[in-house]
Design a protein around this motif. Structure first.
Motif, PDB file in Angstrom:
ATOM      1  N   THR A  98      67.681  38.139 -18.640  1.00  0.00           N
ATOM      2  CA  THR A  98      66.792  37.694 -19.707  1.00  0.00           C
ATOM      3  C   THR A  98      67.007  38.536 -20.961  1.00  0.00           C
ATOM      4  O   THR A  98      66.923  39.767 -20.910  1.00  0.00           O
ATOM      5  N   LEU A  99      67.264  37.882 -22.068  1.00  0.00           N
ATOM      6  CA  LEU A  99      67.479  38.559 -23.340  1.00  0.00           C
ATOM      7  C   LEU A  99      66.134  38.809 -24.023  1.00  0.00           C
ATOM      8  O   LEU A  99      65.322  37.900 -24.164  1.00  0.00           O
ATOM      9  N   LEU A 100      65.896  40.057 -24.458  1.00  0.00           N
ATOM     10  CA  LEU A 100      64.668  40.409 -25.156  1.00  0.00           C
ATOM     11  C   LEU A 100      64.871  40.220 -26.661  1.00  0.00           C
ATOM     12  O   LEU A 100      65.778  40.808 -27.250  1.00  0.00           O
ATOM     13  N   VAL A 101      64.019  39.397 -27.264  1.00  0.00           N
ATOM     14  CA  VAL A 101      64.164  39.043 -28.684  1.00  0.00           C
ATOM     15  C   VAL A 101      62.861  39.332 -29.416  1.00  0.00           C
ATOM     16  O   VAL A 101      61.783  38.910 -28.984  1.00  0.00           O
ATOM     17  N   HIS A 102      62.951  40.050 -30.531  1.00  0.00           N
ATOM     18  CA  HIS A 102      61.766  40.318 -31.349  1.00  0.00           C
ATOM     19  C   HIS A 102      61.674  39.278 -32.466  1.00  0.00           C
ATOM     20  O   HIS A 102      62.584  39.154 -33.279  1.00  0.00           O
ATOM     21  N   ARG A 103      60.569  38.548 -32.506  1.00  0.00           N
ATOM     22  CA  ARG A 103      60.362  37.536 -33.528  1.00  0.00           C
ATOM     23  C   ARG A 103      59.287  37.945 -34.534  1.00  0.00           C
ATOM     24  O   ARG A 103      59.175  37.372 -35.605  1.00  0.00           O
ATOM     25  N   GLY A 104      58.445  38.913 -34.171  1.00  0.00           N
ATOM     26  CA  GLY A 104      57.427  39.388 -35.088  1.00  0.00           C
ATOM     27  C   GLY A 104      56.290  38.399 -35.268  1.00  0.00           C
ATOM     28  O   GLY A 104      56.170  37.398 -34.555  1.00  0.00           O
ATOM     29  N   GLY A 105      55.437  38.693 -36.252  1.00  0.00           N
ATOM     30  CA  GLY A 105      54.303  37.812 -36.524  1.00  0.00           C
ATOM     31  C   GLY A 105      53.285  37.801 -35.395  1.00  0.00           C
ATOM     32  O   GLY A 105      53.177  38.750 -34.635  1.00  0.00           O
ATOM     33  N   ARG A 106      52.571  36.693 -35.300  1.00  0.00           N
ATOM     34  CA  ARG A 106      51.530  36.562 -34.271  1.00  0.00           C
ATOM     35  C   ARG A 106      52.011  35.777 -33.065  1.00  0.00           C
ATOM     36  O   ARG A 106      51.210  35.251 -32.288  1.00  0.00           O
ATOM     37  N   LEU A 107      53.303  35.715 -32.901  1.00  0.00           N
ATOM     38  CA  LEU A 107      53.880  34.974 -31.783  1.00  0.00           C
ATOM     39  C   LEU A 107      53.378  35.525 -30.448  1.00  0.00           C
ATOM     40  O   LEU A 107      53.408  36.731 -30.215  1.00  0.00           O
ATOM     41  N   THR A 135      54.492  43.923 -34.203  1.00  0.00           N
ATOM     42  CA  THR A 135      55.300  44.871 -34.961  1.00  0.00           C
ATOM     43  C   THR A 135      56.332  45.539 -34.065  1.00  0.00           C
ATOM     44  O   THR A 135      56.144  45.631 -32.846  1.00  0.00           O
ATOM     45  N   PRO A 136      57.428  46.023 -34.647  1.00  0.00           N
ATOM     46  CA  PRO A 136      58.501  46.626 -33.836  1.00  0.00           C
ATOM     47  C   PRO A 136      58.039  47.780 -32.957  1.00  0.00           C
ATOM     48  O   PRO A 136      58.515  47.926 -31.830  1.00  0.00           O
ATOM     49  N   GLU A 137      57.112  48.613 -33.458  1.00  0.00           N
ATOM     50  CA  GLU A 137      56.687  49.774 -32.680  1.00  0.00           C
ATOM     51  C   GLU A 137      55.913  49.401 -31.423  1.00  0.00           C
ATOM     52  O   GLU A 137      55.744  50.220 -30.516  1.00  0.00           O
ATOM     53  N   HIS A 138      55.444  48.170 -31.349  1.00  0.00           N
ATOM     54  CA  HIS A 138      54.707  47.720 -30.164  1.00  0.00           C
ATOM     55  C   HIS A 138      55.555  46.814 -29.262  1.00  0.00           C
ATOM     56  O   HIS A 138      55.035  46.236 -28.305  1.00  0.00           O
ATOM     57  N   PHE A 139      56.836  46.717 -29.561  1.00  0.00           N
ATOM     58  CA  PHE A 139      57.701  45.794 -28.823  1.00  0.00           C
ATOM     59  C   PHE A 139      57.731  46.108 -27.328  1.00  0.00           C
ATOM     60  O   PHE A 139      57.484  45.233 -26.494  1.00  0.00           O
ATOM     61  N   SER A 140      58.049  47.352 -26.970  1.00  0.00           N
ATOM     62  CA  SER A 140      58.183  47.695 -25.550  1.00  0.00           C
ATOM     63  C   SER A 140      56.867  47.517 -24.806  1.00  0.00           C
ATOM     64  O   SER A 140      56.850  47.047 -23.656  1.00  0.00           O
ATOM     65  N   ARG A 141      55.750  47.874 -25.452  1.00  0.00           N
ATOM     66  CA  ARG A 141      54.460  47.707 -24.788  1.00  0.00           C
ATOM     67  C   ARG A 141      54.168  46.241 -24.518  1.00  0.00           C
ATOM     68  O   ARG A 141      53.658  45.880 -23.448  1.00  0.00           O
ATOM     69  N   ARG A 142      54.484  45.372 -25.477  1.00  0.00           N
ATOM     70  CA  ARG A 142      54.222  43.951 -25.290  1.00  0.00           C
ATOM     71  C   ARG A 142      55.098  43.362 -24.183  1.00  0.00           C
ATOM     72  O   ARG A 142      54.662  42.500 -23.410  1.00  0.00           O
TER      73      ARG A 142
END
Length: 256
Positions: A98-107, A135-142
């Motif tokens: 599974t590829l992890l992709v950051h899209r940002g916003g309220r997605l 936001t990018p800094e919360h990526f891993s937590r999400r």
């Protein structure tokens, strides 16, 4: 009167041990029941854990580490590469790359299939992507929050199915990040599982759920327990073998 010579205090043990490839985190645990020193590589190859009898001298522990340095280096070389949860990383989810992709916003974090022409994607290429907002800094937590939620959903469904067969309900299900075991069951039928099992194929998660539910009837690993476990999960042997062969790879996934 001659002065008594005082023995110099031993320096504390280091936090790391140097092996081929660089420093390796070292954890020394005292166990009053231990009769001898035992070492193991932490799941995912992220460190060395040494269990020693209570009161063991630091000098003896150092000598033990020096004698077994070759063993440590050989095991570390076989450990799976660490995968850091970050945009662009590929992690397993239900057995699929599974590829992890950051899209940002309220997605809202969601899973989507990757569409391509038939036969154009290699077996190791991702077949799906996890789209992550915020936001990018919360990526891993999400990402971790999503994996934990999916693990709970899958495990609760599997436990419910197997519990109906044995005629007993669990008192509770806890999702943890354990390193010593994939699941556990108390005498009052409280279950605990590692969220990482959601990265394994569904049949492996089903085996783990069946294994712990079988403890509702048999709080042991005797012949009756394994017979019940096999009745609940006919693919029991394949699930056990998969975890033994690939389980450490699931522990290699983490936050940098």
């Amino acid at each position: 009167m001659p002065q008594l010579l005082r023995r110099k205090p031993e320096p504390p043990l280091p936090d790391t041990i140097n092996v081929a490839g660089g420093p390796l985190p070292l954890t020394v645990r005292q166990n009053p029941r231990a009769k001898r020193m035992i070492m193991r590589i932490a799941p995912g190859g992220g460190g060395l854990v040494v269990t020693v009898p209570r009161g063991m001298a630091a000098r003896k522990i150092r000598e033990f580490l020096d004698r077994h340095r070759g063993w440590v280096e050989e095991r570390v070389s076989r450990a799976p590469d660490r995968v850091v949860i970050a945009p662009g990383a590929i992690v397993p989810l239900r057995g699929e790359a599974t590829l992890l992709v950051h899209r940002g916003g309220r997605l809202v974090t969601r899973l989507e299939a990757l569409v391509s022409e038939a036969g154009q994607r290699a077996p190791t290429d991702p077949h799906q992507q996890l789209l992550v907002g915020g936001t990018p800094e919360h990526f891993s937590r999400r990402v971790l929050d999503y994996l934990r939620r999916e693990a709970r959903r899958d495990l609760e469904a599997a436990v419910k199915t197997h519990a109906a067969v044995v005629g007993l309900e669990p008192r509770g299900i806890t999702i943890k990040d354990t390193t010593s075991r994939w699941g556990s069951c108390t005498h009052d039928r409280r279950l605990a599982f590692s969220w990482r099992i959601v990265m394994a194929p569904p049949s492996v998660l089903d085996y783990l759920a069946a294994h712990e539910v079988a403890h509702f009837r048999e709080m042991n690993h005797g012949s009756k327990f394994w017979a019940l476990c096999r009745e609940l999960c006919p693919e029991m042997e394949a699930g056990k073998a998969w975890l033994k062969r690939h389980g450490s790879g699931l522990h290699a996934v983490g936050v940098g």
